[in-house]
Design an enzyme around this catalytic site. Structure first.
Site, PDB file in Angstrom:
ATOM      1  N   VAL A 151     -77.188  70.991 -73.596  1.00 48.62           N
ATOM      2  CA  VAL A 151     -76.245  72.055 -73.928  1.00 48.62           C
ATOM      3  C   VAL A 151     -76.968  73.373 -74.222  1.00 48.62           C
ATOM      4  CG1 VAL A 151     -74.557  72.802 -75.655  1.00 48.62           C
ATOM      5  CG2 VAL A 151     -74.420  70.515 -74.678  1.00 48.62           C
TER       6      VAL A 151
ATOM      7  N   LYS B  77     -62.724  69.355 -79.555  1.00 45.66           N
ATOM      8  CA  LYS B  77     -63.789  68.755 -78.737  1.00 45.66           C
ATOM      9  C   LYS B  77     -63.721  67.222 -78.775  1.00 45.66           C
ATOM     10  CE  LYS B  77     -67.441  67.916 -76.490  1.00 45.66           C
ATOM     11  NZ  LYS B  77     -67.538  68.087 -75.057  1.00 45.66           N
TER      12      LYS B  77
ATOM     13  N   PHE C 152     -59.948  60.868 -63.696  1.00 44.35           N
ATOM     14  CA  PHE C 152     -60.326  59.912 -64.760  1.00 44.35           C
ATOM     15  C   PHE C 152     -59.484  58.650 -64.794  1.00 44.35           C
ATOM     16  CE2 PHE C 152     -63.803  61.289 -67.412  1.00 44.35           C
ATOM     17  CZ  PHE C 152     -64.079  62.516 -66.832  1.00 44.35           C
ATOM     18  N   ILE C 153     -58.987  58.218 -63.640  1.00 45.35           N
ATOM     19  CA  ILE C 153     -58.255  56.944 -63.621  1.00 45.35           C
ATOM     20  C   ILE C 153     -58.929  55.975 -62.646  1.00 45.35           C
ATOM     21  CG2 ILE C 153     -56.036  57.841 -64.445  1.00 45.35           C
ATOM     22  CD1 ILE C 153     -55.100  57.759 -61.467  1.00 45.35           C
TER      23      ILE C 153
ATOM     24  N   GLY D 221     -64.004  50.986 -63.302  1.00 39.54           N
ATOM     25  CA  GLY D 221     -65.433  50.864 -63.070  1.00 39.54           C
ATOM     26  C   GLY D 221     -66.070  49.929 -64.082  1.00 39.54           C
TER      27      GLY D 221
ATOM     28  N   CYS E 120     -72.025  61.421 -74.879  1.00 40.65           N
ATOM     29  CA  CYS E 120     -70.849  61.993 -75.556  1.00 40.65           C
ATOM     30  C   CYS E 120     -69.715  61.013 -75.824  1.00 40.65           C
ATOM     31  CB  CYS E 120     -70.335  63.179 -74.759  1.00 40.65           C
ATOM     32  SG  CYS E 120     -71.495  64.562 -74.783  1.00 40.65           S
TER      33      CYS E 120
HETATM   34  N1  LIG Z   1     -74.915  66.495 -73.197  1.00 44.04           N
HETATM   35  C1  LIG Z   1     -73.678  66.844 -72.930  1.00 44.04           C
HETATM   36  O1  LIG Z   1     -73.175  66.643 -71.836  1.00 44.04           O
HETATM   37  C2  LIG Z   1     -72.846  67.540 -73.968  1.00 44.04           C
HETATM   38  C3  LIG Z   1     -71.661  68.189 -73.584  1.00 44.04           C
HETATM   39  C4  LIG Z   1     -70.906  68.842 -74.555  1.00 44.04           C
HETATM   40  C5  LIG Z   1     -71.301  68.821 -75.880  1.00 44.04           C
HETATM   41  N2  LIG Z   1     -72.443  68.161 -76.232  1.00 44.04           N
HETATM   42  C6  LIG Z   1     -72.850  68.203 -77.643  1.00 44.04           C
HETATM   43  O2  LIG Z   1     -73.830  69.220 -77.785  1.00 44.04           O
HETATM   44  C7  LIG Z   1     -74.815  68.833 -78.761  1.00 44.04           C
HETATM   45  C8  LIG Z   1     -76.203  68.817 -78.132  1.00 44.04           C
HETATM   46  O3  LIG Z   1     -76.215  67.828 -77.125  1.00 44.04           O
HETATM   47  P1  LIG Z   1     -77.431  67.680 -76.103  1.00 44.04           P
HETATM   48  O4  LIG Z   1     -77.056  66.607 -75.139  1.00 44.04           O
HETATM   49  O5  LIG Z   1     -77.816  69.028 -75.591  1.00 44.04           O
HETATM   50  O6  LIG Z   1     -78.578  67.155 -77.117  1.00 44.04           O
HETATM   51  P2  LIG Z   1     -80.111  66.875 -76.807  1.00 44.04           P
HETATM   52  O7  LIG Z   1     -80.481  65.753 -77.664  1.00 44.04           O
HETATM   53  O8  LIG Z   1     -80.332  66.813 -75.323  1.00 44.04           O
HETATM   54  O9  LIG Z   1     -80.854  68.208 -77.310  1.00 44.04           O
HETATM   55  C9  LIG Z   1     -80.938  68.600 -78.636  1.00 44.04           C
HETATM   56  C10 LIG Z   1     -82.162  69.472 -78.806  1.00 44.04           C
HETATM   57  O10 LIG Z   1     -82.170  70.014 -80.125  1.00 44.04           O
HETATM   58  C11 LIG Z   1     -83.524  70.063 -80.597  1.00 44.04           C
HETATM   59  N3  LIG Z   1     -83.524  70.211 -82.056  1.00 44.04           N
HETATM   60  C12 LIG Z   1     -83.199  69.312 -83.011  1.00 44.04           C
HETATM   61  N4  LIG Z   1     -83.306  69.864 -84.238  1.00 44.04           N
HETATM   62  C13 LIG Z   1     -83.710  71.143 -84.070  1.00 44.04           C
HETATM   63  C14 LIG Z   1     -83.989  72.234 -84.935  1.00 44.04           C
HETATM   64  N5  LIG Z   1     -83.869  72.130 -86.264  1.00 44.04           N
HETATM   65  N6  LIG Z   1     -84.391  73.398 -84.406  1.00 44.04           N
HETATM   66  C15 LIG Z   1     -84.512  73.543 -83.053  1.00 44.04           C
HETATM   67  N7  LIG Z   1     -84.249  72.553 -82.180  1.00 44.04           N
HETATM   68  C16 LIG Z   1     -83.849  71.374 -82.666  1.00 44.04           C
HETATM   69  C17 LIG Z   1     -84.110  68.779 -80.066  1.00 44.04           C
HETATM   70  O11 LIG Z   1     -85.517  68.817 -80.059  1.00 44.04           O
HETATM   71  C18 LIG Z   1     -83.482  68.726 -78.658  1.00 44.04           C
HETATM   72  O12 LIG Z   1     -84.304  69.397 -77.729  1.00 44.04           O
HETATM   73  C19 LIG Z   1     -74.357  67.468 -79.287  1.00 44.04           C
HETATM   74  O13 LIG Z   1     -73.563  67.671 -80.426  1.00 44.04           O
HETATM   75  C20 LIG Z   1     -73.489  66.928 -78.153  1.00 44.04           C
HETATM   76  O14 LIG Z   1     -72.519  66.012 -78.603  1.00 44.04           O
HETATM   77  C21 LIG Z   1     -73.229  67.538 -75.310  1.00 44.04           C
END
Ligand SMILES: NC(=O)c1ccc[n+]([C@@H]2O[C@H](COP(=O)([O-])OP(=O)(O)OC[C@H]3O[C@@H](n4cnc5c(N)ncnc54)[C@H](O)[C@@H]3O)[C@@H](O)[C@H]2O)c1
Length: 441
Positions: free
Chosen positions: A11, A210, A255-256, A259, A266
């Site tokens: 993200v 969300k 989404f139907i 699988g 997430c």
């Molecule tokens: N991956 C997805 O498809 C997606 C989609 C929508 C929302 N989200 C949400 O977004 C958020 C992030 O998800 P993600 O998949 O990108 O996570 P991720 O685990 O891929 O990345 C998180 C990053 O944050 C860094 N981090 C942790 N603590 C830190 C700090 N104090 N300072 C700086 N960096 C720090 C980690 O080192 C890591 O690189 C989550 O809450 C997730 O639920 C994810």
């Protein structure tokens, strides 16, 4: 605008790259030095289509800066996005340690009034707690800095993240102050030029939105998987049923698909976290608990089919597995069905040969070491077919859709295919002498 994004995962990195593409100056901050060093040299920690070129061009223009020094970033910016992970805690709730650690880092390094935006998926009420946490530290530090808070959940899909970020279906903003809405609307205006897609609300509702989006999508999948299981015991074909109901505009086709279970970073954790939020507020959710249960069982459906066909003892058998990522287009294997299927088959004595176009390294990092000796990883999809007793398709990457089944017929020990995503045509494969096992048909 000058922006800090804390966390360079799926993200944070995508968001930072997309903001910088629009000419904003973006500092992407992470605590993992290796990741930041790699990014400075355009080495991405994740696979996401088109992200590499975006990062490279934005860095070359000087619009995207990677750093582990949050002070450097905060000194030059006044909008701070928190995009750190919120993984599942042991009790199913969201682990907010990274969120509060990022909040402490902000409070201890900030020198001017700023807007703090939580982009991570966080339980209702987190924004309020984070604001209080930052203000407490600012007070202890005798700082005069003022912060405003906003919630701006992210809806990107891994594998389509850049497209989703640049052309969002909607931009949800939760805030308390009019100026905060205006600032974020200005920031996002370039992403929604052709029509207004802002949905403005209070912070708590935005945080909830969300979770509800993900829970709704997970519910659709689990519902259809349950229908698939009923189709199997009654002789109906879930593919026909899907077409029959999808044509109803109130239901739709998305989404139907039945699988072998959903995974990813997430849906599983967000459904659990929503259950946990409800329970900690005295409400026992009924539907959500079963969405998770159905999914957990669905990840075993392929294993059960293999056992029905080959018996409980799989010693001496080799299974070719196509697809390790939790879905096509990503290298993410968090909560992937492949982890369950492969470990369960190995427990029963099987040997595995596996191929995935992107996720092999992540899979090796994630699966318990005890299973690795029984798995051979390949660099190409056909390498693992020869000598296998069955092919198991878990992730529907495009390159798996129309393979050379004549080659399969010539080289496999037994002509058996388990299609966990219903992408193959029974008639064609039966005509070539294959046994095809699918989900709900
Ligand atoms: N991956 C997805 O498809 C997606 C989609 C929508 C929302 N989200 C949400 O977004 C958020 C992030 O998800 P993600 O998949 O990108 O996570 P991720 O685990 O891929 O990345 C998180 C990053 O944050 C860094 N981090 C942790 N603590 C830190 C700090 N104090 N300072 C700086 N960096 C720090 C980690 O080192 C890591 O690189 C989550 O809450 C997730 O639920 C994810």
């Amino acid at each position: 605008m000058n922006i800090t994004v804390i966390g360079t995962g799926y993200v944070g990195l995508v968001t930072g790259a997309c903001f910088s593409k629009m000419g904003n100056k973006v500092y992407c901050v992470d605590i993992v030095e290796e990741k930041i060093e790699g990014l400075k040299n355009n080495i991405l920690p994740i696979f996401e289509p088109h992200l590499g070129s975006l990062v490279k061009s934005s860095q070359e223009r000087g619009d995207l800066i990677f750093t582990t020094d949050i002070k450097e970033a905060l000194d030059d910016t006044n909008i701070i996005f928190i995009a750190v992970g919120t993984p599942m805690a042991e009790d199913g709730s969201a682990n907010l340690d990274y969120i509060f650690s990022a909040a402490s880092d902000i409070a201890n390094n900030i020198t001017k009034d700023s807007l703090v935006v939580i982009k991570s998926t966080v339980p209702v009420g987190t924004g309020e707690k984070v604001k209080e946490h930052i203000n407490n530290i600012l007070k202890e530090n005798n700082s005069q800095v003022k912060i405003s808070m906003a919630s701006n959940p992210e809806f990107l899909k891994e594998g389509h993240a850049i497209e989703d970020c640049l052309h969002p279906d909607r931009v949800v903003i939760g805030a308390e102050e009019k100026e905060v809405f205006e600032t974020l609307k200005d920031l996002y205006s370039q992403f929604v030029l052709n029509h207004d897609r802002f949905v403005l609300m209070d912070i708590k509702s935005s945080e909830m939105t969300k979770y509800v989006a993900n829970a709704m999508l997970a519910t659709k999948i689990s519902f259809m998987n349950e229908i698939a299981n009923i189709c199997e015991v009654t002789g109906a074909d879930v593919q026909n049923v899907r077409r029959g109901i999808g044509s109803d505009k109130r239901i739709g086709y998305d989404f139907i698909y039945a699988g072998c279970g959903y995974g990813g970073s997430c849906f599983p954790k967000d459904v659990q976290a929503l259950i946990s939020t409800a329970q900690s507020n005295g409400y026992e959710p009924k539907i959500l608990a079963n969405v998770e249960l159905v999914n957990k069982n669905q990840k075993m459906v392929l294993v059960n089919k293999v056992v029905d066909r080959f018996g409980e003892d799989l010693t001496g058998l080799t299974f070719a597995v196509w697809g390790l990522a939790f879905k096509p287009g990503t290298d993410d294997v968090r909560e992937a069905t492949s982890l369950v299927v492969i470990s369960e088959l190995i427990k029963r004595g099987a040997k595995i040969k596996a191929y995935d176009p992107q996720a092999t390294e992540e899979f090796i990092r994630t699966i318990d070491d005890e299973y690795l000796d029984s798995i051979e990883f390949a660099k190409g999809r056909y390498e693992i077919i020869e000598g296998s007793d069955a092919l198991i398709l878990i992730t529907e990457w495009k390159e798996f859709r129309n393979p050379d089944f004549d080659y399969f017929a010539e080289t496999m020990n037994q002509k058996v295919i388990f299609d966990g995503r219903n992408i193959y045509y029974k008639k064609i494969l039966n005509n070539k002498g294959f046994e095809l096992y699918q989900i709900g048909c």
